[in-house]
Design a protein around this motif. Structure first.
Motif, PDB file in Angstrom:
ATOM      1  N   ALA A   3       0.713  -1.278  -0.040  1.00 32.32           N
ATOM      2  CA  ALA A   3      -0.030  -0.059   0.020  1.00 32.32           C
ATOM      3  C   ALA A   3       1.004   1.179  -0.131  1.00 32.32           C
ATOM      4  O   ALA A   3       1.929   1.089   0.294  1.00 32.32           O
ATOM      5  N   VAL A   4       0.393   2.375  -0.558  1.00 36.43           N
ATOM      6  CA  VAL A   4       0.808   3.597  -0.583  1.00 36.43           C
ATOM      7  C   VAL A   4      -0.217   4.653   0.134  1.00 36.43           C
ATOM      8  O   VAL A   4      -1.326   4.574  -0.199  1.00 36.43           O
ATOM      9  N   ALA A   5       0.246   5.332   1.068  1.00 34.08           N
ATOM     10  CA  ALA A   5      -0.588   6.130   2.007  1.00 34.08           C
ATOM     11  C   ALA A   5      -0.155   7.477   2.033  1.00 34.08           C
ATOM     12  O   ALA A   5       1.121   7.776   2.468  1.00 34.08           O
ATOM     13  N   LEU A   6      -1.004   8.627   1.704  1.00 33.07           N
ATOM     14  CA  LEU A   6      -0.898   9.849   1.781  1.00 33.07           C
ATOM     15  C   LEU A   6      -1.489  10.605   2.766  1.00 33.07           C
ATOM     16  O   LEU A   6      -2.884  10.456   2.940  1.00 33.07           O
ATOM     17  N   ARG A   7      -0.858  11.154   3.856  1.00 28.19           N
ATOM     18  CA  ARG A   7      -1.549  11.923   5.086  1.00 28.19           C
ATOM     19  C   ARG A   7      -1.388  13.305   5.165  1.00 28.19           C
ATOM     20  O   ARG A   7      -0.243  13.517   5.129  1.00 28.19           O
ATOM     21  N   LEU A   8      -2.542  14.013   5.074  1.00 21.51           N
ATOM     22  CA  LEU A   8      -2.397  15.408   5.427  1.00 21.51           C
ATOM     23  C   LEU A   8      -3.013  15.956   6.586  1.00 21.51           C
ATOM     24  O   LEU A   8      -4.085  15.872   6.964  1.00 21.51           O
ATOM     25  N   GLU A   9      -1.938  16.151   7.699  1.00 24.33           N
ATOM     26  CA  GLU A   9      -2.431  16.630   9.036  1.00 24.33           C
ATOM     27  C   GLU A   9      -2.979  17.958   9.120  1.00 24.33           C
ATOM     28  O   GLU A   9      -2.510  18.684   8.276  1.00 24.33           O
ATOM     29  N   ASP A  10      -4.014  17.924  10.028  1.00 19.85           N
ATOM     30  CA  ASP A  10      -4.739  19.484  10.176  1.00 19.85           C
ATOM     31  C   ASP A  10      -5.325  19.845   8.785  1.00 19.85           C
ATOM     32  O   ASP A  10      -5.349  21.036   8.356  1.00 19.85           O
ATOM     33  N   ARG A  11      -5.792  18.954   8.126  1.00 18.95           N
ATOM     34  CA  ARG A  11      -6.480  19.328   6.878  1.00 18.95           C
ATOM     35  C   ARG A  11      -7.852  18.152   6.911  1.00 18.95           C
ATOM     36  O   ARG A  11      -7.578  17.066   7.208  1.00 18.95           O
ATOM     37  N   PRO A  12      -9.045  18.701   6.594  1.00 15.58           N
ATOM     38  CA  PRO A  12      -9.256  20.061   6.256  1.00 15.58           C
ATOM     39  C   PRO A  12      -9.716  20.964   7.639  1.00 15.58           C
ATOM     40  O   PRO A  12      -9.814  22.174   7.541  1.00 15.58           O
ATOM     41  N   LEU A  68      -6.873  11.564   4.794  1.00 16.03           N
ATOM     42  CA  LEU A  68      -5.918  10.312   4.462  1.00 16.03           C
ATOM     43  C   LEU A  68      -6.443   9.556   3.358  1.00 16.03           C
ATOM     44  O   LEU A  68      -7.514   9.026   2.801  1.00 16.03           O
ATOM     45  N   LEU A  69      -5.694   9.388   2.180  1.00 19.48           N
ATOM     46  CA  LEU A  69      -5.705   8.596   0.927  1.00 19.48           C
ATOM     47  C   LEU A  69      -4.941   7.609   0.919  1.00 19.48           C
ATOM     48  O   LEU A  69      -3.518   7.616   1.280  1.00 19.48           O
ATOM     49  N   ASP A  70      -5.330   6.337   0.544  1.00 19.43           N
ATOM     50  CA  ASP A  70      -4.460   5.166   0.529  1.00 19.43           C
ATOM     51  C   ASP A  70      -4.901   4.209  -0.784  1.00 19.43           C
ATOM     52  O   ASP A  70      -6.062   4.281  -1.080  1.00 19.43           O
ATOM     53  N   LEU A  71      -3.800   3.826  -1.205  1.00 25.25           N
ATOM     54  CA  LEU A  71      -4.267   2.825  -2.481  1.00 25.25           C
ATOM     55  C   LEU A  71      -3.494   1.691  -2.115  1.00 25.25           C
ATOM     56  O   LEU A  71      -1.976   1.482  -1.724  1.00 25.25           O
ATOM     57  N   SER A  72      -4.003   0.368  -2.305  1.00 27.44           N
ATOM     58  CA  SER A  72      -3.483  -0.818  -1.835  1.00 27.44           C
ATOM     59  C   SER A  72      -3.766  -1.834  -2.907  1.00 27.44           C
ATOM     60  O   SER A  72      -4.981  -1.593  -3.508  1.00 27.44           O
ATOM     61  N   GLY A  73      -3.121  -2.953  -2.997  1.00 17.57           N
ATOM     62  CA  GLY A  73      -3.440  -4.023  -3.898  1.00 17.57           C
ATOM     63  C   GLY A  73      -2.591  -5.342  -3.681  1.00 17.57           C
ATOM     64  O   GLY A  73      -1.621  -5.185  -3.133  1.00 17.57           O
ATOM     65  N   SER A  74      -2.981  -6.333  -4.354  1.00 17.36           N
ATOM     66  CA  SER A  74      -2.163  -7.465  -4.422  1.00 17.36           C
ATOM     67  C   SER A  74      -2.511  -8.337  -5.841  1.00 17.36           C
ATOM     68  O   SER A  74      -3.635  -8.091  -6.126  1.00 17.36           O
ATOM     69  N   MET A  75      -1.777  -9.249  -6.105  1.00 15.74           N
ATOM     70  CA  MET A  75      -2.183 -10.251  -7.285  1.00 15.74           C
ATOM     71  C   MET A  75      -1.354 -11.505  -7.109  1.00 15.74           C
ATOM     72  O   MET A  75      -0.283 -11.497  -6.213  1.00 15.74           O
ATOM     73  N   GLY A  76      -1.872 -12.440  -7.528  1.00 12.22           N
ATOM     74  CA  GLY A  76      -1.354 -13.754  -7.231  1.00 12.22           C
ATOM     75  C   GLY A  76      -2.155 -14.838  -7.451  1.00 12.22           C
ATOM     76  O   GLY A  76      -3.263 -14.921  -8.184  1.00 12.22           O
ATOM     77  N   ARG A  77      -1.730 -16.228  -7.010  1.00  9.49           N
ATOM     78  CA  ARG A  77      -2.518 -17.256  -7.379  1.00  9.49           C
ATOM     79  C   ARG A  77      -2.864 -17.872  -5.931  1.00  9.49           C
ATOM     80  O   ARG A  77      -1.945 -17.987  -4.973  1.00  9.49           O
ATOM     81  N   ARG A  78      -4.196 -18.257  -5.782  1.00  6.43           N
ATOM     82  CA  ARG A  78      -4.787 -18.934  -4.647  1.00  6.43           C
ATOM     83  C   ARG A  78      -5.556 -20.199  -4.986  1.00  6.43           C
ATOM     84  O   ARG A  78      -5.731 -20.571  -5.931  1.00  6.43           O
ATOM     85  N   ASN A  79      -5.670 -21.095  -3.943  1.00  6.47           N
ATOM     86  CA  ASN A  79      -6.578 -22.273  -3.958  1.00  6.47           C
ATOM     87  C   ASN A  79      -7.863 -22.011  -3.344  1.00  6.47           C
ATOM     88  O   ASN A  79      -7.712 -21.568  -2.087  1.00  6.47           O
ATOM     89  N   LEU A  80      -8.960 -22.278  -3.760  1.00  5.65           N
ATOM     90  CA  LEU A  80     -10.460 -22.277  -3.016  1.00  5.65           C
ATOM     91  C   LEU A  80     -10.576 -23.747  -2.566  1.00  5.65           C
ATOM     92  O   LEU A  80     -10.500 -24.753  -3.424  1.00  5.65           O
TER      93      LEU A  80
END
Length: 546
Positions: free
Chosen positions: A406-415, A422-434
């Motif tokens: 993840a990447v997170a951007l935090r702006l303190e004392d805003r607004p 707080l803005l964040d972007l996260s992700g993942s990819m791969g192979r799994r089994n059910l």
């Protein structure tokens, strides 16, 4: 406003000629500019309450509470000092009951109708603590008719007092409490409550139980859990005595001819602390003071010396040094010579801030501004962690727990102050089994992305910050299968409400360690059936402040 009224009226009068005889014609008026100016001038109003005697003999009578209110009334009414337009004094028995005091507060609200009116409310009385009907511990002012065995129903609750105080239209309002809730001095606690509090560690008395109102000041004669004292030599409550002394001009630290509320309190705080040898430390709760418009005595007749100040709890206990010389312990303020100054905030051997600042005559510099400029308020963090659905069936049928970045951007004392965007972007990819059927494994590939926006509240203590609050996130999940029974893909996209919380530890001016966790609720369709499911993720990593 006054000039606008005069221009409009002048125009209307000019348009109505003296020879006009038409029905509805305007009549020329002679306007007294002084009278009009007085009508629109802000008023200065005070309500002072001194309660010395009590109906219930369990409450000790006080010697000087009535005199405290009377002496302060004299200072505020004095044309050479306070110049208040109206000072109402409540000290007689019939004036100091709970009902009479609330009626006076509501009358004050009807009189102080302008936002720029100056309003002072003062109480000198016993204070106490009691549990309300829900079992919560609350602060109370002991009115004349307060019953020792029925405090919540008969005394004046601090919550109720603050609610009345908050409804005053004025933006320039001051509440002074010459009372305490420690069980001694100007206070008395029920024995069962005193026994209960004896077993509580000292952290109980660390802070008040209420927060101060926006755009208001609340001054207290002592800190939470300390004793407010009367003194026979001074013949006053100690804090009140030195507050009045400050109104005589002794508190005018920037030498502009006026004594403001914060100047008067700082003077009384220092003198009270010295007089009691550190046993009584008056406190202040102040929000949105700005240029400190509450002038209690005198008038601003010249440009004052530059002032450095802070009443923010974040800086309590720090020492303000100017050009290497200790000037005051915060909260409080100090006047300094104009020019370029080296300003430091220190605690023990550690230095929180050291800055070179240029200050001119008339400047008032909040020290929190230096703090914000010294420590950048934006942070970009690179984080790693885990994503997981909360319930077991979703982990089996949708996606097992999986690692993510993840990447997170935090702006303190805003607004807003003490909030973060707080803005964040996260992700993942791969192979799994059910594991849909015991003993049967169904492999699949997945791609998962999440974009979140939060606005948590911030709590800050030196290098440590905590935050928690609401969050909204968009969740995208794609799964692809390549098995004999099925070849193809599935996609899900939902918007999810939830909460976020985190911890930040500043390693230095730029680097920080940070961890964050969120719990969200979403709606997905699995095999044609919709269901609400929860998912959570936790991250930790390094941030850079800029």
């Amino acid at each position: 406003m006054k000039r606008l009224v005069l221009m409009l009226l002048g125009t209307l009068v000019a348009c109505a000629g003296p020879a006009s005889q038409e029905k509805g014609g305007l009549v020329p008026l002679k306007l007294d500019e002084t009278a009009l100016s007085n009508a629109y001038a802000p008023r200065r109003l005070a309500l002072l309450v001194g309660i010395s005697q009590f109906q219930d003999p369990q409450w000790r009578n006080l010697r000087y509470s009535g005199k405290d209110a009377t002496d302060l009334a004299a200072a505020l009414k004095d044309p050479a000092r306070g110049r208040f337009d109206q000072v109402r004094l409540l000290s007689r028995p019939e004036e100091t009951t709970r009902t009479a005091i609330l009626a006076a507060l509501r009358e004050l609200r009807r009189e102080a109708t302008r936002p720029d009116d100056v309003v002072v409310v003062y109480f000198s009385a016993h204070g106490t603590l009691a549990r309300d009907g829900r079992g919560e511990l609350k602060r109370y002012l002991v009115t004349r008719d307060a019953a020792y065995r029925d405090i919540p129903q008969t005394a004046l609750g601090m919550d109720e007092l603050k609610a009345e105080f908050d409804q005053l239209p004025s933006r320039r309002r001051l509440l002074v409490l010459a009372t305490c809730h420690s069980g001694s001095g100007k206070s008395l606690l029920p024995k069962e409550l005193e026994a209960e509090l004896t077993g509580i560690k000292s952290g109980f008395y660390a802070r008040p139980l209420e927060e101060s109102s926006r755009a208001s000041m609340v001054f207290a004669a002592c800190d939470w859990g300390e004793t407010a004292r009367e003194d026979e030599g001074l013949r006053n409550d100690i804090y009140t005595h030195f507050l009045i002394e400050g109104l005589n001009g002794a508190a005018d630290r920037n030498a502009d001819g006026a004594v403001t509320a914060t100047e008067a309190h700082d003077h009384a705080r220092r003198r009270t602390f010295a007089f009691t040898e550190g046993r009584q430390r008056p406190s202040a709760e102040i929000l949105e003071v700005g240029a400190d418009p509450v002038v209690l005595s005198g008038s601003i007749n010249r440009v004052g010396r530059p002032e450095l100040f802070s009443y923010n709890p974040r800086l309590d206990g720090f020492t303000l040094k100017v050009d290497g010389e200790p000037r005051t312990e915060l909260p409080g303020g100090a006047a300094v010579p104009a020019g370029r100054r080296t300003v430091e905030l220190t605690k023990g051997d550690s230095v929180l801030v050291r800055r070179e600042v240029e200050v001119a005559q008339g400047d008032r510099l909040p020290l929190e501004r230096l703090l914000a400029e010294t420590f950048p308020s934006r942070s970009l963090s690179l984080l790693g962690g885990m994503f997981s659905f909360v319930d077991a069936s979703s982990r089996k049928e949708l996606l097992p727990a999986s690692p993510e970045v993840a990447v997170a951007l935090r702006l303190e004392d805003r607004p807003l102050q003490d909030f973060s965007l707080l803005l964040d972007l996260s992700g993942s990819m791969g192979r799994r089994n059910l594991q849909l059927v015991p003993g049967t494994s169904v492999p699949f590939g997945y791609t998962r992305l999440s974009l979140g926006v939060g606005m948590p509240y911030l709590w800050r203590w030196e290098r440590l910050s905590l935050y928690a609050g609401p969050r909204v996130a968009a969740l995208y999940l794609r799964r692809s299968f390549d098995v004999e029974a099925f070849v193809g893909g599935q996609q899900y996209f939902t918007l999810s409400p939830g909460v976020v919380g985190g911890v930040v530890w500043r390693l230095g001016e730029r680097l920080e360690l940070t961890s964050q966790m969120q719990l969200m609720l979403t709606y997905v369709v699995v095999d044609g059936q919709g269901q609400a499911v929860g998912f959570t993720s936790g991250w930790a990593g390094m941030g850079y402040r800029f």
